[in-house]
Design an enzyme around this catalytic site. Structure first.
Site, mmCIF file in Angstrom:
data_model
loop_
_atom_site.group_PDB
_atom_site.id
_atom_site.type_symbol
_atom_site.label_atom_id
_atom_site.label_comp_id
_atom_site.label_asym_id
_atom_site.label_seq_id
_atom_site.Cartn_x
_atom_site.Cartn_y
_atom_site.Cartn_z
ATOM 1 N N GLY A 165 0.831 -1.193 0.000
ATOM 2 C CA GLY A 165 0.000 0.000 0.000
ATOM 3 C C GLY A 165 0.859 1.233 0.000
ATOM 4 N N GLY A 197 3.347 7.657 3.465
ATOM 5 C CA GLY A 197 4.465 6.830 3.042
ATOM 6 C C GLY A 197 3.989 5.519 2.455
ATOM 7 C CG ASP A 255 -7.521 10.206 4.667
ATOM 8 O OD1 ASP A 255 -8.528 10.372 3.946
ATOM 9 O OD2 ASP A 255 -6.422 9.853 4.215
#
Ligand SMILES: *[C@@H]1O[C@H](CO)[C@@H](O)[C@H](O)[C@H]1NC(C)=O
Ligand SMILES: *[C@@H]1O[C@H](CO)[C@@H](O)[C@H](O)[C@H]1NC(C)=O
Ligand SMILES: *[C@@H]1O[C@H](CO)[C@@H](O)[C@H](O)[C@H]1NC(C)=O
Ligand SMILES: *[C@@H]1O[C@H](CO)[C@@H](O)[C@H](O)[C@H]1NC(C)=O
Ligand SMILES: *[C@@H]1O[C@H](CO)[C@@H](O)[C@H](O)[C@H]1NC(C)=O
Ligand SMILES: *[C@@H]1O[C@H](CO)[C@@H](O)[C@H](O)[C@H]1NC(C)=O
Ligand SMILES: *[C@@H]1O[C@H](CO)[C@@H](O)[C@H](O)[C@H]1NC(C)=O
Length: 923
Positions: free
Chosen positions: A603, A608, A722
């Site tokens: 991912g 990052g 998020d």
């Protein structure tokens, strides 16, 4: 002569090693005692006679049979300080405990009052108010040098005395705080609630020998105003206490419970008002039936902010008989502290409290600016009494042979070492004392050259007479601007006296040095000059080397030039070493081995890239390598790591540790076998492993619980910012956990709307976007979008699915729900296998969540209740076969559950790697 001295050294060594034999890092001094012994609970006591002077006295208190309380050591009531100096491991946390039992040792019945200091830091004023009560003072500190000094001084009444001095070494993350280089923690309260007797719990029940006082012990202003309905409960079941502070199991096995909904207490907090460290310990030790809950809030009168977080012991601790340890690392508290816990309206049980600890922050005084130099100086004279006075050279009182300035961080201004039998060279440390005004070294047997005192520009008087010094009289002496008196008579000095010393208004006595002359007259003297010039050259060379060295060390010093503030010297390494204990620190090579040198990327996102890893023990991990610009500095990163490691909830992805090396910041999380919710709704998995409606509801419930904890269980509140279906991860049992929380720094990459507003298109609260005012309701909006995804299986934004007029899931779903046509938005892959009432509940709450105005959206707790309501409806219609629930409940047999169970039974079949912490933006 040498033999007895050796014996003393031997005894000292013996003393230190014998105390290290029992528990590593335990030192138990029986002050005034005469022999070594092991007490009933297994502590090994040693007498203090080898390490301190002072008188001793025997006392006898009825009912006190412990040997360490039968003697005291006491000191004169003068202006000196009396210090114990103990060897410790540097950069390690210790508990230091000093106890005082007066017992009328001086037969005067004058209750003493005096101060104790830890090094140069004021610790406490000991006020004896009763001959038979033991005064106890405890401090937690991070050592900054290989010794710790405890000093008694400033008696205003009676004579200073001490009964015991105890050091207990901590390991792991016990009592780590980000302030620990500036503050000690001084104990104010450590209470074992529900204790079965009035006895304290300590070693061996507590392997670190903290003393946990019983709440049953009666004394004035201690735990009063107890709420009616407070009951004591206990268990014999083992309790998992592996949290930060590792309190003893025995303390956690008892608790008080507010059967009538409340617990309340009031107590006086020694050392407050002030800023403190306050933590509570909760473990569920009662058997609750599955439909029961225990949820409560802290109540501090007049401080509504404390009542925001909700404790749900079992959820927070992730099970029964497990410890949850919430608290405040920096909180302002009054002297008279009233507090309580109150159950929430939806909780079936009253609050529980197992233990409590409160410490006040004590600003560290790093003492004299010359402390390190002086410590090094006295270390050359281990056998001289004058060098054993201990503690800071200036504070709280100066050593008998030095004088200090009165600055807050004093400097040494005078040294009096006349006639102390000193041999060898003049210690080089003396030339590092920049504040020196007077130095008396006369009448010793010092040899070698006169060192360079040119740094000490205030030097006024120099006494070097009656020694064995050799070499020339250095020329810098003539340039010392304040020099008034110089005595060098009766040494073996040679060469020419620097002119300035003779011309100036200086008292100079140089008689008795056969080789020392006013000026050169003949060849003999020329030869002498050549030699002395050579000597001076050598000397200059050593000065240059010395200067270079000094300059190099100075570079490491903080700009305020405080050489003895040791911890500040290497901030970077220091903090990383310390934080390593808070969260587990992995080495880079461990991470590289686990990930096969970052081989499988699973991912990537705003912070990052995430890689799959497998530890040597088989444990699977997700390794997130943060982008370089995510953090400004190592300290910021480690602070955030510390915060992350304090966040615990069953429905949040577990943070395992971090790695910080070669400029790379890495976070390590538990690996979630079943990937992201997004993949299960729309990815390659969606067709093979269709999530049933009940599974979707359970996932929604899990995620809502995780978010509820961020919003209500943490202080300050954590807003996720998020939330999206790719941040909801599924474990091997298909239970959901929320990921990517707690990182506050927004990454600056193109996929974000802006570097200030963080979030993902499609999930982003429009109100937040326009106002940039972030509240919990922004998370509620994003969660509403996730609920709509669960109902429809659709992406949040797609012009294909929703048409050009809508383009996003919110407008599309809203228009259908408002016109009563819910079937139009239900995921076709659910194949009518749901109770439509239950879907309605979720549809209605999700439309409320995506209300354009944050104030009109429900809280996550209300959303969670609706989801649980929907689950009940869905389960009821399945198990009960209640066909009145609606026409869509026709599949209310166990069929779908069985098929789901079948899927759950073989979770490994379709294992993929989750899009861990997926980046914002559309994919
Ligand atoms: C000594 O004690 C007195 C009274 O307790 C206090 O006022 C004074 O400030 C103390 N002196 C020092 C140097 O701490
Ligand atoms: C810390 O001390 C406890 C008790 O002495 C011990 O069980 C534990 O293994 C120690 N942990 C570490 C990391 O040394
Ligand atoms: C607890 O509450 C119940 C009902 O409100 C009341 O009857 C009872 O007296 C209370 N118990 C105590 C100890 O106050
Ligand atoms: C705690 O917070 C206060 C107020 O924000 C601050 O002044 C103080 O330095 C902090 N730390 C400690 C250890 O008191
Ligand atoms: C919990 O379930 C038990 C039966 O298992 C029942 O007797 C009790 O009333 C229920 N309690 C609540 C608060 O629903
Ligand atoms: C809990 O109940 C009290 C009294 O019935 C009520 O005043 C309060 O608003 C309720 N709190 C919540 C969060 O529902
Ligand atoms: C110095 O040493 C001599 C003998 O070596 C001894 O007699 C004298 O007491 C010592 N003086 C001090 C101040 O230690």
């Amino acid at each position: 002569m040498a033999a007895p001295l050796l014996l003393v050294v031997f005894l000292l060594v013996l003393f230190l090693s014998s105390s290290a034999a029992q528990m590593p890092g335990f030192i138990s001094l029986d002050c005034g005692g005469t022999d070594e012994y092991t007490d009933d609970i297994g502590l090994e006591w040693t007498p203090d006679s080898n390490i301190i002077h002072g008188q001793t006295a025997s006392i006898s208190i009825p009912g006190e049979s412990r040997k360490q309380y039968m003697k005291v050591r006491y000191f004169p009531a003068d202006s000196s300080k009396y210090c114990y100096t103990l060897s410790v491991k540097s950069r390690t946390r210790y508990l230091v405990r000093a106890t005082f039992l007066y017992g009328n040792f001086d037969r005067s019945n004058v209750y003493p009052k005096f101060d104790i200091f830890l090094g140069a830091t004021y610790w406490s004023t000991i006020v004896i108010s009763d001959a038979a009560t033991i005064e106890v003072q405890e401090l937690v500190l991070l050592t900054s040098s290989p010794t710790v000094s405890v000093c008694l001084s400033n008696a205003s009444t009676g004579q200073p005395f001490i009964s015991t001095l105890e050091l207990r070494q901590f390991n792991g993350s016990l009592y780590y705080t980000i302030y620990e280089t500036q503050f000690f923690l001084k104990l104010s309260a450590r209470i074992n609630f529900g204790a079965e007797s009035t006895d304290s719990v300590r070693f061996p029940d507590d392997p670190f020998d903290r003393i946990w006082e019983s709440d049953a012990k009666r004394r004035a202003n201690y735990l009063v105003d107890v709420a009616p309905g407070t009951e004591r409960v206990s268990t014999t079941m083992p309790i998992d206490v592996s949290t930060f502070e590792m309190p003893p199991e025995k303390v956690m096995q008892t608790a008080v419970v507010g059967q009538n909904g409340s617990l309340t207490y009031r107590l006086d907090l020694d050392g407050f008002p002030g800023y403190g460290w306050a933590f509570s310990y909760f473990a569920e030790i009662e058997e609750l039936s599955p439909n029961e809950t225990r949820k409560f809030k802290l109540v501090v009168p007049g401080m509504p902010a404390y009542s925001k977080p909700t404790v749900n012991v079992q959820e927070n601790a992730q099970g029964k008989y497990r410890l949850y340890e919430p608290g405040y690392t920096n909180v302002s508290l009054p002297f008279v502290f009233s507090f309580g816990f109150k159950k929430t309206n939806d909780s079936s049980r009253g609050p529980i409290l197992n233990a409590l600890e409160i410490y006040v922050y004590l600003q560290i005084n790093y003492g004299s600016q010359d402390a390190i130099v002086m410590a090094s100086l006295v270390s050359h004279y281990p056998l001289s009494d004058w060098a054993q006075e201990g503690g800071d050279p200036c504070l709280p009182a100066s050593w008998s042979w030095v004088q200090c300035s009165t600055d807050p961080q004093p400097r040494i201004i005078s040294i009096f070492l006349s006639g102390k039998n000193l041999t060898g060279d003049i210690p080089t440390e003396l030339s590092k004392l920049a504040g020196l005004v007077e130095i008396h070294l006369d009448g010793n047997s010092l040899t070698g050259l006169i060192p360079d005192f040119s740094r000490s520009v205030n030097l006024n008087k120099i006494h070097l007479e009656n020694n064995e010094l050799t070499g020339p009289l250095p020329s810098y002496l003539a340039n010392l601007p304040s020099l008034k008196e110089l005595y060098v008579q009766n040494n073996h000095l040679i060469g020419v006296i620097p002119k300035g010393l003779l011309n100036k208004n200086i008292i100079l006595n140089y008689s008795g040095n056969k080789g020392l002359h006013k000026e050169s007259k003949d060849l003999y003297h020329v030869i002498i000059i050549v030699f002395s010039v050579l000597g001076a050259c050598l000397f200059l060379l050593s000065i240059i080397i010395c200067c270079l060295f000094l300059r190099k060390t100075r570079k490491n010093l903080p700009k305020d030039d405080v050489p003895n503030v040791q911890p500040a010297q290497k901030l970077g390494t220091f903090f990383s070493e310390v934080s390593a204990e808070t969260a587990h620190r992995y080495t880079l090579s461990e991470i590289e081995d686990a990930t096969g040198k970052f081989e499988r990327r699973i991912g990537s996102g705003g912070f990052g890239i995430v890689y799959y890893g497998k530890m040597v023990d088989g444990k699977e991990i997700a390794v997130k390598v943060l982008t370089n610009d995510s953090y400004q500095g190592i300290r910021e990163f480690l602070n955030e790591v510390t915060l992350l490691s304090r966040i615990h909830h069953r429905n949040l992805v577990t943070f395992l540790g971090y790695s910080q090396q070669d400029g790379r910041n890495i976070l390590v999380y538990e690996f979630m076998q079943n990937g992201t919710l997004k993949e299960h709704l729309r990815g390659p998995l969606a067709h093979e492993r269709n999530l049933g409606w009940i599974n979707r509801l359970e996932i929604a419930e899990d995620a809502a619980k995780g978010i509820e904890y961020l919003h209500t269980g943490c202080f300050p509140t954590i807003i996720h910012r998020d939330l999206k279906s790719s941040n909801i991860l599924l474990d091997k049992h298909m239970r959901a956990k929320v990921a990517d929380f707690g990182l506050s720094k927004p990454a600056v990459d193109g996929s974000h709307i802006s570097s200030i507003v963080r979030g993902t298109v499609g999930y982003l609260d429009p109100e937040y976007y326009t106002s940039q005012q972030l509240t919990e309701k922004s998370d509620v909006y994003s969660f509403g979008v996730i609920l709509l995804e669960l109902i429809s299986g659709q992406e949040p934004i797609s012009s294909e699915s929703f048409g050009l007029n809508c383009r996003n899931i919110v407008a599309w779903a809203k228009s259908h729900v408002e016109s009563g046509n819910i079937e139009a938005i239900i995921d076709p892959s659910l194949r009518d296998d749901y109770n439509v009432q239950s879907v309605w509940k979720i549809a209605e709450i999700s439309i409320m969540c995506v209300n354009p105005h944050g104030s009109q959206r429900p809280s996550i707790t209300e959303v969670l209740k609706e989801i649980q309501g929907a689950i009940e409806v869905e389960r009821g219609s399945r198990l009960g076969g209640d066909h009145t629930m609606g026409p869509q409940s026709k599949n209310s047999t166990d069929h779908s559950m069985n098929s789901n169970a079948g899927e759950l039974a073989t979770p490994e079949q379709n294992v993929t790697f989750p899009e861990f912490f997926l980046g914002p933006g559309l994919r």
